[in-house]
Write a protein that holds these residues in place. Structure first.
Motif, PDB file in Angstrom:
ATOM      1  N   PRO A 258     -50.207  87.248  35.977  1.00  0.00           N
ATOM      2  CA  PRO A 258     -51.369  87.624  36.659  1.00  0.00           C
ATOM      3  C   PRO A 258     -52.000  88.672  36.237  1.00  0.00           C
ATOM      4  N   GLN A 259     -53.209  88.882  35.737  1.00  0.00           N
ATOM      5  CA  GLN A 259     -53.920  90.269  35.162  1.00  0.00           C
ATOM      6  C   GLN A 259     -54.478  91.208  36.089  1.00  0.00           C
ATOM      7  N   GLY A 260     -54.405  92.244  35.501  1.00  0.00           N
ATOM      8  CA  GLY A 260     -54.872  93.543  36.373  1.00  0.00           C
ATOM      9  C   GLY A 260     -53.919  94.645  36.692  1.00  0.00           C
ATOM     10  N   THR A 261     -54.572  95.548  37.561  1.00  0.00           N
ATOM     11  CA  THR A 261     -53.622  96.641  37.752  1.00  0.00           C
ATOM     12  C   THR A 261     -52.719  96.178  38.912  1.00  0.00           C
ATOM     13  N   PRO A 262     -51.319  96.554  38.855  1.00  0.00           N
ATOM     14  CA  PRO A 262     -50.468  96.112  39.981  1.00  0.00           C
ATOM     15  C   PRO A 262     -50.775  96.547  41.628  1.00  0.00           C
ATOM     16  N   GLU A 263     -50.876  95.425  42.370  1.00  0.00           N
ATOM     17  CA  GLU A 263     -51.184  95.886  43.618  1.00  0.00           C
ATOM     18  C   GLU A 263     -49.894  95.892  44.538  1.00  0.00           C
ATOM     19  N   ILE A 264     -48.814  95.158  43.885  1.00  0.00           N
ATOM     20  CA  ILE A 264     -47.803  95.320  44.783  1.00  0.00           C
ATOM     21  C   ILE A 264     -46.331  95.715  43.856  1.00  0.00           C
ATOM     22  N   LEU A 265     -45.770  96.602  44.396  1.00  0.00           N
ATOM     23  CA  LEU A 265     -44.339  96.842  43.635  1.00  0.00           C
ATOM     24  C   LEU A 265     -43.173  96.067  44.194  1.00  0.00           C
ATOM     25  N   VAL A 266     -42.187  95.491  43.554  1.00  0.00           N
ATOM     26  CA  VAL A 266     -41.249  94.635  43.818  1.00  0.00           C
ATOM     27  C   VAL A 266     -39.953  95.413  43.467  1.00  0.00           C
ATOM     28  N   LEU A 267     -39.159  95.819  44.624  1.00  0.00           N
ATOM     29  CA  LEU A 267     -37.900  96.617  44.203  1.00  0.00           C
ATOM     30  C   LEU A 267     -36.693  95.494  44.261  1.00  0.00           C
ATOM     31  N   SER A 268     -35.882  95.292  43.282  1.00  0.00           N
ATOM     32  CA  SER A 268     -34.764  94.201  43.280  1.00  0.00           C
ATOM     33  C   SER A 268     -33.925  94.531  42.408  1.00  0.00           C
ATOM     34  N   ASN A 269     -32.824  93.729  42.447  1.00  0.00           N
ATOM     35  CA  ASN A 269     -31.845  93.597  41.312  1.00  0.00           C
ATOM     36  C   ASN A 269     -31.094  92.419  41.514  1.00  0.00           C
ATOM     37  N   GLY A 270     -30.290  91.747  40.625  1.00  0.00           N
ATOM     38  CA  GLY A 270     -29.208  90.850  40.740  1.00  0.00           C
ATOM     39  C   GLY A 270     -29.698  89.518  41.039  1.00  0.00           C
ATOM     40  N   ILE A 337     -42.699  95.871  48.254  1.00  0.00           N
ATOM     41  CA  ILE A 337     -41.524  94.878  48.691  1.00  0.00           C
ATOM     42  C   ILE A 337     -40.111  94.996  48.135  1.00  0.00           C
ATOM     43  N   ASP A 338     -39.253  95.094  49.095  1.00  0.00           N
ATOM     44  CA  ASP A 338     -38.023  95.693  49.137  1.00  0.00           C
ATOM     45  C   ASP A 338     -37.314  94.226  49.292  1.00  0.00           C
ATOM     46  N   ALA A 339     -36.937  93.414  48.065  1.00  0.00           N
ATOM     47  CA  ALA A 339     -36.593  92.152  48.025  1.00  0.00           C
ATOM     48  C   ALA A 339     -34.710  91.974  48.100  1.00  0.00           C
ATOM     49  N   ARG A 363     -43.162  99.969  52.898  1.00  0.00           N
ATOM     50  CA  ARG A 363     -42.024  99.304  52.560  1.00  0.00           C
ATOM     51  C   ARG A 363     -42.142  97.876  53.549  1.00  0.00           C
ATOM     52  N   LYS A 364     -41.898  96.914  52.877  1.00  0.00           N
ATOM     53  CA  LYS A 364     -41.588  95.308  53.529  1.00  0.00           C
ATOM     54  C   LYS A 364     -40.633  94.771  52.985  1.00  0.00           C
ATOM     55  N   LYS A 365     -39.617  94.541  53.849  1.00  0.00           N
ATOM     56  CA  LYS A 365     -38.385  93.990  53.370  1.00  0.00           C
ATOM     57  C   LYS A 365     -38.370  92.430  53.651  1.00  0.00           C
ATOM     58  N   VAL A 366     -37.924  91.726  52.818  1.00  0.00           N
ATOM     59  CA  VAL A 366     -38.239  90.122  52.712  1.00  0.00           C
ATOM     60  C   VAL A 366     -36.374  89.815  51.944  1.00  0.00           C
ATOM     61  N   LYS A 367     -36.145  88.654  52.813  1.00  0.00           N
ATOM     62  CA  LYS A 367     -35.047  87.850  52.414  1.00  0.00           C
ATOM     63  C   LYS A 367     -35.305  87.023  51.359  1.00  0.00           C
ATOM     64  N   GLN A 368     -34.464  86.413  50.609  1.00  0.00           N
ATOM     65  CA  GLN A 368     -34.684  85.607  49.369  1.00  0.00           C
ATOM     66  C   GLN A 368     -35.343  84.311  49.783  1.00  0.00           C
ATOM     67  N   HIS A 369     -35.301  83.885  51.025  1.00  0.00           N
ATOM     68  CA  HIS A 369     -35.561  82.482  51.393  1.00  0.00           C
ATOM     69  C   HIS A 369     -37.048  82.625  52.046  1.00  0.00           C
ATOM     70  N   ASP A 370     -37.635  84.078  52.165  1.00  0.00           N
ATOM     71  CA  ASP A 370     -38.796  84.317  52.708  1.00  0.00           C
ATOM     72  C   ASP A 370     -39.858  83.854  51.948  1.00  0.00           C
ATOM     73  N   VAL A 371     -40.804  83.381  52.179  1.00  0.00           N
ATOM     74  CA  VAL A 371     -42.344  82.989  51.672  1.00  0.00           C
ATOM     75  C   VAL A 371     -43.284  83.772  51.837  1.00  0.00           C
ATOM     76  N   LEU A 372     -44.035  84.783  50.818  1.00  0.00           N
ATOM     77  CA  LEU A 372     -44.896  85.600  51.261  1.00  0.00           C
ATOM     78  C   LEU A 372     -45.940  84.930  51.679  1.00  0.00           C
ATOM     79  N   PRO A 373     -46.990  85.584  52.474  1.00  0.00           N
ATOM     80  CA  PRO A 373     -48.126  84.760  53.173  1.00  0.00           C
ATOM     81  C   PRO A 373     -48.990  84.848  51.781  1.00  0.00           C
ATOM     82  N   VAL A 374     -49.930  83.791  51.808  1.00  0.00           N
ATOM     83  CA  VAL A 374     -50.921  83.736  50.950  1.00  0.00           C
ATOM     84  C   VAL A 374     -52.294  84.577  51.334  1.00  0.00           C
TER      85      VAL A 374
END
Length: 374
Positions: A258-270, A337-339, A363-374
């Motif tokens: 997606p193009q544009g300035t980042p609106e969301i920051l995703v924190l994750s690893n592994g 988003i804290d993934a 901070r919004k914590k999500v689990k791997q099986h969660d689907v982000l709302p459109v």
């Protein structure tokens, strides 16, 4: 490296005397799979039809077991080479066993009668590809996946030294694609057969092939091992990809970021961030990813999708520069988003970043099986 069983030298192919591809040179050993890949209409089928004597060769030479293909009779060629084409056969009133048995015709007399030995080879060929239970079924009444296995059994019935297949997976679902290619891989090694085929699925071609030919334009664009051919830029140029990328690590095509300035920051690893990246990409939301080690699987995917990535060197502490930039993103993005972040000795600074996101109410914590709302 063994001796090449099948090879071309200065080969030119085309239709009605008009050259389509020139100077084709490749070779394959027995026990190897060589795969042709390239865009639709690039000439893969033309090459295969030329090396099986279905089209007249315009220039150059094809060698099979050191013999010039031009000097090999049709009957002798049928004992060395089996051909499986994409055209759907529609034989009338023939059982699957009847179809497989036609593979013995190069060995029978003028009346085409099968001996006990021929019948045993038919039986063995059907057993080897797991279609014996279909032997009395009408060939026209079985599924596409079953047909391809029956046709492979017919090819094996010829007891060939090389099998040529033109897009054998075209009409198959993913289960039957995998079954067919696994069978080919197994039979190639067990029976010491050379295989030349064309495939549309480059991810599968990367995994099943010993050698790969890239077909595009008037010449062969690239020829080599999967490791040599399946590079991001090579695949991009071969298929003219402009709205996405090819990832050689995962063997997958990724849609454009997606193009544009980042609106969301995703924190994750592994790997925890990958489902979130895909959801954001589907929504067309530009995002940043942090702080990712360059050997992390999240980084391998994020580099294709994220507008910005903050990175760290593998097994090294997070630098002040990376920390400062991530903190700036925490403040500028609408949401963090804290993934799922596993914190160890080298990335303890992530605790500070998560705390800042929490303090700002982002901070919004999500689990791997969660689907982000459109």
């Amino acid at each position: 490296m063994g001796e090449l069983y099948f090879k071309t030298k200065g080969l030119t192919v085309g239709y009605n005397g008009k050259p389509l591809i020139r100077d084709i040179e490749f070779g394959v050993e027995r026990g190897e799979i060589l795969t042709l890949i390239g865009p639709n209409g690039s000439g893969k089928s033309t090459i295969l039809k030329s090396i099986t004597k279905q089209l007249k060769i315009l220039a150059g030479t094809v060698y099979i077991a050191e013999d010039d293909l031009k000097t090999v009779s049709a009957k002798e060629l049928a004992k060395k080479m089996s051909v499986v084409l994409t055209e759907r056969m529609k034989p009338e009133l023939m059982s699957c066993r009847d179809i497989v048995a036609t593979g013995r015709y190069p060995y029978t007399g003028n009346l085409g009668l099968l001996s006990e030995e021929d019948e045993a080879i038919v039986q063995q060929s059907m057993e080897s590809v797991h279609v014996l239970d279909l032997q009395n079924r009408d060939f026209n009444a079985i599924s596409d996946g079953q047909r391809q296995r029956v046709l492979l059994a017919r090819a094996l019935c010829q007891q060939p030294e090389i099998i040529i297949l033109d897009e054998p997976t075209s009409f198959l679902d993913i289960r039957h694609k995998l079954e067919l290619l696994s069978l080919l891989r197994k039979l190639t090694k067990e029976r010491d057969i050379a295989v030349i085929m064309s495939l549309h699925e480059i991810d599968l071609a990367q995994k099943v092939s010993d050698k790969v030919i890239c077909v595009k334009g008037e010449i062969i664009a690239r020829y080599g091992t999967p490791a040599e051919v399946f590079q991001e830029e090579t695949i991009r140029e071969l298929y003219g990809i402009e709205n996405g990328t090819y990832d050689p690590l995962f063997g997958s095509i990724e849609l454009g970021r997606p193009q544009g300035t980042p609106e969301i920051l995703v924190l994750s690893n592994g790997g925890s961030g990958i489902p979130v990246y895909r959801d954001l990409q589907k929504q067309g939301t530009p995002f940043a990813a942090a702080i990712l080690s360059t050997n992390d699987m999240d980084y391998a995917v994020a580099r294709h999708m994220a507008t910005e990535i903050v990175t760290a060197a593998p097994f090294q502490p997070i630098t002040e520069e990376a920390l400062d930039r991530t903190m700036a993103l925490v403040r500028s993005c609408k949401e963090v988003i804290d993934a799922g972040v596993t914190i160890g000795q080298t990335n303890q600074a992530m605790e500070e970043i998560l705390a800042e996101a929490e303090r700002l109410g982002k901070r919004k914590k999500v689990k791997q099986h969660d689907v982000l709302p459109v």
